[in-house]
Design a protein around this motif. Structure first.
Motif, PDB file in Angstrom:
ATOM      1  N   ASN A  73     -23.748  33.279 -17.122  1.00 41.70           N
ATOM      2  CA  ASN A  73     -23.531  32.777 -15.678  1.00 41.70           C
ATOM      3  C   ASN A  73     -24.857  31.712 -15.294  1.00 41.70           C
ATOM      4  N   LYS A  74     -25.715  31.743 -16.491  1.00 41.98           N
ATOM      5  CA  LYS A  74     -26.833  30.622 -16.280  1.00 41.98           C
ATOM      6  C   LYS A  74     -26.833  29.378 -16.880  1.00 41.98           C
ATOM      7  N   LYS A  76     -24.839  26.911 -16.427  1.00 44.30           N
ATOM      8  CA  LYS A  76     -24.380  25.779 -15.570  1.00 44.30           C
ATOM      9  C   LYS A  76     -25.687  25.046 -15.055  1.00 44.30           C
ATOM     10  N   TYR A  77     -26.706  25.969 -14.828  1.00 44.92           N
ATOM     11  CA  TYR A  77     -28.195  25.235 -14.574  1.00 44.92           C
ATOM     12  C   TYR A  77     -28.676  24.157 -15.331  1.00 44.92           C
ATOM     13  N   ALA A  79     -27.030  22.745 -18.010  1.00 49.57           N
ATOM     14  CA  ALA A  79     -25.827  22.124 -18.855  1.00 49.57           C
ATOM     15  C   ALA A  79     -26.110  20.497 -18.529  1.00 49.57           C
ATOM     16  N   GLU A  96     -18.324  28.909 -22.732  1.00 56.22           N
ATOM     17  CA  GLU A  96     -19.013  28.641 -21.256  1.00 56.22           C
ATOM     18  C   GLU A  96     -19.642  27.428 -21.482  1.00 56.22           C
ATOM     19  N   LYS A  99     -17.375  24.688 -21.537  1.00 53.41           N
ATOM     20  CA  LYS A  99     -16.652  24.367 -19.968  1.00 53.41           C
ATOM     21  C   LYS A  99     -17.678  23.542 -19.286  1.00 53.41           C
ATOM     22  N   GLU A 100     -19.169  23.811 -19.345  1.00 52.68           N
ATOM     23  CA  GLU A 100     -20.055  23.106 -18.575  1.00 52.68           C
ATOM     24  C   GLU A 100     -19.995  22.014 -19.119  1.00 52.68           C
ATOM     25  N   LYS A 103     -17.670  19.582 -17.449  1.00 52.82           N
ATOM     26  CA  LYS A 103     -17.848  19.443 -16.110  1.00 52.82           C
ATOM     27  C   LYS A 103     -18.864  18.394 -15.952  1.00 52.82           C
ATOM     28  N   ASN A 104     -19.883  18.260 -16.780  1.00 45.96           N
ATOM     29  CA  ASN A 104     -20.921  17.227 -17.076  1.00 45.96           C
ATOM     30  C   ASN A 104     -20.686  16.190 -17.768  1.00 45.96           C
TER      31      ASN A 104
END
Ligand SMILES: *Cc1c(COP(=O)(O)O)cnc(C)c1O
Length: 226
Positions: A73-74, A76-77, A79, A96, A99-100, A103-104
């Motif tokens: 869960n961290k 994303k910060y 990525a 994960e 996935k991130e 997104k980026n």
């Protein structure tokens, strides 16, 4: 000696092709800036929040390496900007990261963390688990991650032979994975091993990246809030 002089001394001792990650965890931004001004651009942190805050405050051409255990869960910060994640120890985490990364709109470089210390360490995979991960259909679907090699943390011990054997084992795992999965890939090249107390042994045994904290920045004060 100043922080920059500490780093310079290490640089002079080790081969040019070995990358030095200045592990700045717990140390304030001013100390990182000092090493940056000396010309160094590669820093390592083990907490996402600390890394993100430092990334925001410091020059944007710093390469940030995540070397600590990473919770799903961290991801994303970090990525959007992380340069390499050294601590991938599960398919779940890797999915994960992918996935991130999507997104980026980027590809994220990472290393498989291998458990080389035969202690009750919580993190890292066994070689056979890494093989399972890399053989899986799920892994084959991941397109925005790049497997650059392996990472390992030696046992905390005064027994140099034990440390040396652990590093030898990591090199063997690297070669095994390379042969099995990345024979024709030019990016599977890194063996991240060696810290302040054992980087010389690690380099002897084929390390391509050393992660050095206290020898550059001095002792860490864990009670200080950064
Ligand atoms: C803190 C840390 C280092 C650096 O340790 P030193 O002994 O201060 O050089 C290296 N690797 C990892 C994974 C760390 O957490």
């Amino acid at each position: 000696m100043s922080i920059a002089e500490n780093l310079k001394k290490i640089e002079q001792e080790i081969p040019n092709n070995v990358k030095i990650i200045a592990v700045s965890k717990t140390h304030p931004k001013e100390m990182i800036q000092e090493v940056y001004d000396f010309g160094h651009r590669v820093f390592g942190e083990n907490k996402t929040q600390e890394m993100t805050e430092k990334h925001e405050a410091l020059p944007k051409d710093i390469e940030w390496h995540m070397i600590g255990h990473l919770q799903t869960n961290k991801v994303k910060y970090i990525a959007p900007f992380v340069s390499m994640i050294h601590s991938v120890d599960s398919l779940k985490l890797l999915k994960e990261i992918d996935k991130e990364a999507i997104k980026n709109n980027r590809v994220i470089d990472y290393l498989l963390q291998i458990d080389i210390a035969n202690e009750d360490t919580k993190f890292g995979m066994l070689e056979k688990e890494a093989i399972e991960l890399l053989s899986s259909e799920d892994f084959a679907q991941l397109k925005n991650i790049r497997t650059c090699g392996v990472m390992g943390i030696g046992s905390i011990t005064v027994d140099i032979n034990k440390t040396r054997q652990e590093f030898k084992n990591l090199k063997v795992t690297f070669l095994t994975l390379k042969e099995k999965f990345f024979k024709n890939e030019d990016y599977f090249t890194e063996i991240s091993m060696g810290m302040s107390s054992d980087y010389d042994i690690a380099i002897d045994e084929g390390s391509t990246i050393v992660r050095i904290g206290s020898l550059i920045f001095g002792q860490r004060d864990y009670f200080k809030v950064v």
